[in-house]
Design a protein around this motif. Structure first.
Motif, PDB file in Angstrom:
ATOM      1  N   GLU A  20       0.587  -1.280  -0.127  1.00  0.00           N
ATOM      2  CA  GLU A  20      -0.022  -0.021  -0.018  1.00  0.00           C
ATOM      3  C   GLU A  20       0.823   1.364   0.023  1.00  0.00           C
ATOM      4  O   GLU A  20       0.587   2.433  -0.734  1.00  0.00           O
ATOM      5  CB  GLU A  20      -0.923  -0.030   1.275  1.00  0.00           C
ATOM      6  N   ASP A  21       1.989   1.244   0.772  1.00  0.00           N
ATOM      7  CA  ASP A  21       2.770   2.474   0.897  1.00  0.00           C
ATOM      8  C   ASP A  21       3.725   2.401  -0.163  1.00  0.00           C
ATOM      9  O   ASP A  21       3.912   3.714  -1.004  1.00  0.00           O
ATOM     10  CB  ASP A  21       3.797   2.454   1.909  1.00  0.00           C
ATOM     11  N   TYR A  22       3.928   1.597  -1.174  1.00  0.00           N
ATOM     12  CA  TYR A  22       4.834   1.487  -2.250  1.00  0.00           C
ATOM     13  C   TYR A  22       4.227   2.096  -3.289  1.00  0.00           C
ATOM     14  O   TYR A  22       4.660   2.464  -4.332  1.00  0.00           O
ATOM     15  CB  TYR A  22       5.327   0.114  -2.568  1.00  0.00           C
ATOM     16  N   ASP A  23       2.787   1.881  -3.562  1.00  0.00           N
ATOM     17  CA  ASP A  23       1.859   1.857  -4.806  1.00  0.00           C
ATOM     18  C   ASP A  23       1.450   3.322  -5.126  1.00  0.00           C
ATOM     19  O   ASP A  23       0.561   3.433  -4.926  1.00  0.00           O
ATOM     20  CB  ASP A  23       0.741   1.039  -4.569  1.00  0.00           C
ATOM     21  N   ARG A  24       2.660   4.340  -5.175  1.00  0.00           N
ATOM     22  CA  ARG A  24       2.297   5.398  -5.780  1.00  0.00           C
ATOM     23  C   ARG A  24       3.784   5.903  -6.428  1.00  0.00           C
ATOM     24  O   ARG A  24       4.677   5.611  -5.917  1.00  0.00           O
ATOM     25  CB  ARG A  24       1.672   6.438  -4.796  1.00  0.00           C
ATOM     26  N   LEU A  25       3.364   6.836  -7.598  1.00  0.00           N
ATOM     27  CA  LEU A  25       4.751   7.194  -8.049  1.00  0.00           C
ATOM     28  C   LEU A  25       5.368   8.345  -7.207  1.00  0.00           C
ATOM     29  O   LEU A  25       4.698   8.943  -6.630  1.00  0.00           O
ATOM     30  CB  LEU A  25       4.412   7.808  -9.333  1.00  0.00           C
ATOM     31  N   SER A  26       6.821   8.427  -7.181  1.00  0.00           N
ATOM     32  CA  SER A  26       7.565   9.367  -6.488  1.00  0.00           C
ATOM     33  C   SER A  26       7.484  10.542  -7.781  1.00  0.00           C
ATOM     34  O   SER A  26       7.157  10.496  -8.839  1.00  0.00           O
ATOM     35  CB  SER A  26       9.075   9.131  -6.370  1.00  0.00           C
TER      36      SER A  26
END
Length: 217
Positions: A20-26
């Motif tokens: 959940e924490d990983y699943d977004r673009l920087s």
């Protein structure tokens, strides 16, 4: 023969410890995708976009799709659940989640071998089920004709490369680690099977002032 292009999503939230924490673009991941979108718009060559349903995949697809081509979502292009698999490895063998790049490089083949051997447990998607749904998605996209751009993740791309080249798990893990964010991969599909014809291209990052934007994690 049909050809399809696979793109890895842009850099996600590096340092996360849950899906959940990983699943977004920087911010860099978004810029990588924008640059690739500009490049693809300039060269043309695709008529539709297919992405997985994960947030990072959909965000990348939207930024890549500068020409407003039709975009549909296919959950069969979603990534393996690396974080949950790593928990299974820790529970079984006491190997903790890595905290640096070097330990992550050693961790990946351990996780993939646990999974391939069927030791992750019944609560996890099996390797065979993952492989089959990825192949089904690829064949369905190819059946619609050439011109598809598929936005997906490292595990999907590495699995397809391993199948096309007949690679063993250890070599597949090395390939898993070398797939750059927003890199471009091309496959041909015909009656003889799956053929890898391009691996890891980053034309949008080849400008000298963008070399620092090449990322694996």
């Amino acid at each position: 023969m049909s050809e399809i292009t696979l793109i890895r999503h842009g850099q996600a939230n590096t340092g996360a410890r849950t899906e959940e924490d990983y699943d977004r673009l920087s911010d860099l991941g978004r810029r990588q995708a924008e640059w690739l979108g500009e490049h693809l718009l300039s060269v043309g060559g695709f008529d539709r976009v297919i992405s997985g349903t994960l947030r990072r995949q959909q965000e990348t697809a939207a930024l890549v799709n500068r020409g407003g081509r039709p975009h549909r979502r296919d959950p069969r292009l979603n990534e393996l659940d690396y974080f949950r698999l790593s928990h299974a490895l820790e529970a079984r063998d006491g190997i903790p989640f890595p905290t640096d790049t070097a330990s992550f490089a050693a961790h990946v083949p351990q996780v993939l071998e646990l999974w391939r051997a069927g030791h992750a447990g019944p609560d996890h998607e099996s390797y065979d089920a993952f492989r089959d749904r990825v192949l089904d998605a690829i064949h369905d996209a190819a059946a619609e004709g050439s011109g598809a751009v598929l936005v997906t993740s490292t595990g999907v791309i590495a699995t397809l490369c391993a199948l096309a080249l007949g690679l063993e798990t250890v070599v597949k893990a090395r390939m898993f680690l070398r797939i750059l964010n927003t890199s471009v991969h091309r496959f041909a599909i015909d009656g003889e099977g799956l053929h890898l014809i391009q691996f890891g291209a980053t034309p949008h990052l080849d400008h000298p002032d963008r070399h620092a934007a090449r990322t694996h994690y």
